[in-house]
Design an enzyme around this catalytic site. Structure first.
Site, PDB file in Angstrom:
ATOM      1  N   LYS A 175     -57.523  31.190 -21.352  1.00  0.00           N
ATOM      2  CA  LYS A 175     -57.226  32.250 -22.542  1.00  0.00           C
ATOM      3  C   LYS A 175     -58.714  32.248 -22.972  1.00  0.00           C
ATOM      4  CE  LYS A 175     -56.150  34.166 -26.469  1.00  0.00           C
ATOM      5  NZ  LYS A 175     -57.527  34.375 -27.247  1.00  0.00           N
ATOM      6  N   GLY A 228     -64.486  25.856 -29.352  1.00  0.00           N
ATOM      7  CA  GLY A 228     -64.491  27.112 -30.403  1.00  0.00           C
ATOM      8  C   GLY A 228     -64.666  26.377 -31.715  1.00  0.00           C
ATOM      9  N   GLY A 233     -59.734  24.471 -33.430  1.00  0.00           N
ATOM     10  CA  GLY A 233     -59.631  23.109 -32.691  1.00  0.00           C
ATOM     11  C   GLY A 233     -58.753  22.136 -33.329  1.00  0.00           C
ATOM     12  N   CYS A 284     -73.101  26.300 -30.674  1.00  0.00           N
ATOM     13  CA  CYS A 284     -72.735  25.118 -31.463  1.00  0.00           C
ATOM     14  C   CYS A 284     -73.855  24.086 -31.424  1.00  0.00           C
ATOM     15  CB  CYS A 284     -71.370  24.447 -30.657  1.00  0.00           C
ATOM     16  SG  CYS A 284     -71.868  24.284 -28.875  1.00  0.00           S
ATOM     17  N   GLU A 385     -71.357  24.808 -41.128  1.00  0.00           N
ATOM     18  CA  GLU A 385     -71.961  25.825 -39.744  1.00  0.00           C
ATOM     19  C   GLU A 385     -72.066  27.040 -40.168  1.00  0.00           C
ATOM     20  OE1 GLU A 385     -71.540  25.432 -34.998  1.00  0.00           O
ATOM     21  OE2 GLU A 385     -69.553  25.872 -36.349  1.00  0.00           O
TER      22      GLU A 385
END
Length: 492
Positions: A175, A228, A233, A284, A385
């Site tokens: 996905k 992700g 998550g 990330c 972030e």
């Protein structure tokens, strides 16, 4: 405008909904392809196909060596089509052609590496302390694995999960992010050419709330691998927990890049630029917090500004471009909002700080490379972030304070250490709570070396030999060699 289909059970199929949605080119801001808007019906069809291929289909009858050979064949095909796949990635996510092509050229190594490991998974004979018993272990695949990937490095992060999952004997449903689904669908042509049986690899596209839940919670799905954002998550982990399913999560970071007073300043500055402005900060592991010793702070800032100001923005397909657009409009707006937050908190914006209005940026979603000084570690810009080309510079006075600042966040994905002292390099890398620490380097990864985070940066590791065992279960087999059963009322 190209209209894609989903790939389920070895066939290209229209979505059950009969609907498609447009995917946009971040450089032009215009749609360029239509992606299937799949729903629960499509998810269940893919799960059924994957389960059939695993439980009764030919995949379960393949030897480990046959699986490995097929993975290596897929690696060869990816190598042949690397530039085509890179072009699709750039069109869909706006990253530099140079970076995407480097990724797709490197991708085959995952399939070669894990293809080579497929027939080297060995159990053990256990010298148990039970007379008359022969005990051994074997490693077996979970079954159907759901792989959920983000929009920043779509195909590379598919490879990180797909190669070990298939090498271990699982079947897979991918996905991809709704923002960058095209490259995963394009790769299915290569999966077919490599000879994978139908149902072994499937791609279901669409939105998480319409298709994602079924791909995680369905009882026939045995394991989930996710890369992700933190919020996504957590939702995946909660959904998997309801079925007591193992899950690996590679999430966000707020990584410190630490420049000590004895560092090679020119190299450290180049490493700082690479850590945050390469990939437009959309990684990330971005070194978004630059911790600088107070004695070299001004020198570092001066050289950093001089280098960052030379950044060429524009068309990511052009070789001269160094900073491309932000991949999605929501992310573009989020980055600009964080810049406003930082200014409101009192951080000093010494470079950038706005949307780019350069002619070469056209109608794309560009943010100027942005640098803040005077940042404290308590500011939101230092704790949350941003996932964009925004750097926060924080002073420190000694090694202990550097370590304290580095660890004083909820994340622990990566860190950089710039020093010419081997003793300091070893000491600091041991004290930083992060899954990866680079010394006099930044943003280096390999299929051979484990990657993953501490704290809220995730669960589990990817890459390296140990990774294949993440997709295997261990079974203990006991064989009774005694001629008769002892007292049946007492456990042996």
């Amino acid at each position: 405008m190209k209209q894609y289909q989903a790939y389920i059970d070895g066939q290209w199929v229209d979505p059950a909904s009969g609907q498609w949605f447009e995917t946009e080119n971040p450089f032009t801001g215009q749609p360029w392809a239509k992606i299937p808007r799949c729903n629960t019906e499509d998810a269940e069809r893919a799960i059924k196909a994957a389960w059939q291929a695993f439980d009764k289909g030919p995949w379960s009858k393949f030897t480990a060596s046959q699986r490995g050979a097929m993975l290596r064949k897929l690696g060869d095909l990816i190598a042949e089509k690397a530039e085509h796949l890179a072009d699709i990635e750039v069109r869909d996510n706006g990253k530099l052609k140079a970076e995407m092509y480097a990724q797709t050229q490197y991708m085959p190594q995952w399939f070669y590496y894990f293809g080579g490991l497929a027939d080297k998974i060995e159990g053990a004979v256990i010298p148990v302390d039970k007379p008359g018993f022969f005990n051994f272990t074997r490693h077996e695949p979970y079954g159907v694995v759901t792989i959920i990937t983000p929009w920043n490095s779509p195909l590379l992060l598919v490879a990180w999960k797909l190669a070990p999952a298939l090498a271990a004997g699982n079947t897979v449903i991918i996905k991809p992010s709704e923002f960058t689904s095209a490259s995963a669908l394009e790769m299915m042509d290569l999966v077919e050419q490599a000879g994978f049986p139908k149902g072994v690899v499937n791609v279901v596209t669409g939105f998480g709330h319409e298709v994602g839940s079924a791909l995680v919670e369905h009882p026939k799905v045995a394991r989930v691998a996710f890369t992700g954002g933190e919020i996504g998550g957590i939702k995946v982990a909660e959904a998997a927990a309801r079925g007591l399913k193992p899950v690996s999560l590679e999430l966000g970071g707020k990584s410190p890049n630490i420049i000590f007073e004895d560092a090679n300043i020119d190299n450290a500055v180049r490493g700082a630029v690479s850590g945050i402005f390469a990939a437009t900060g959309q990684t990330c592991l971005a070194g978004s917090r630059l911790l600088v010793h107070e004695s070299v702070h001004d020198e570092v800032v001066e050289k950093l500004l001089a280098l960052a100001k030379t950044a060429q923005m524009g068309d990511p397909m052009q070789a001269t471009t160094q900073v491309g657009p932000v991949t999605t409009r929501p992310q573009y707006e989020k980055i600009l909002s964080y810049i406003d937050v930082a200014k409101g908190e009192g951080a000093n914006c010494v470079l950038g700080g706005s949307a780019a209005s350069r002619p070469e940026c056209g109608e794309g979603w560009f943010v100027e490379p942005t640098i803040f000084t005077g940042v404290t570690n308590q500011m939101r810009i230092a704790q949350e972030e941003v996932f964009g080309p925004v750097l926060s510079i924080i002073k420190f006075k000694d090694d202990d304070e550097a370590v304290e600042l580095a660890n004083d966040v909820l994340y622990g994905l990566a860190a950089g250490v710039w020093t010419q002292s081997i003793n300091r390099a070893i000491d600091i890398s041991a004290r930083i709570r992060a899954g990866t620490v680079w010394v006099n380097a930044y943003r280096v990864v390999s299929y051979m070396s484990p990657f993953g985070g501490y704290k809220r940066s995730g669960l589990g590791r990817e890459n390296g030999q140990a990774m294949i065992y993440e997709y295997l279960q261990t079974k203990s087999v006991w064989i009774n060699t005694n001629k008769e059963i002892a007292n049946p009322f007492v456990m042996g």
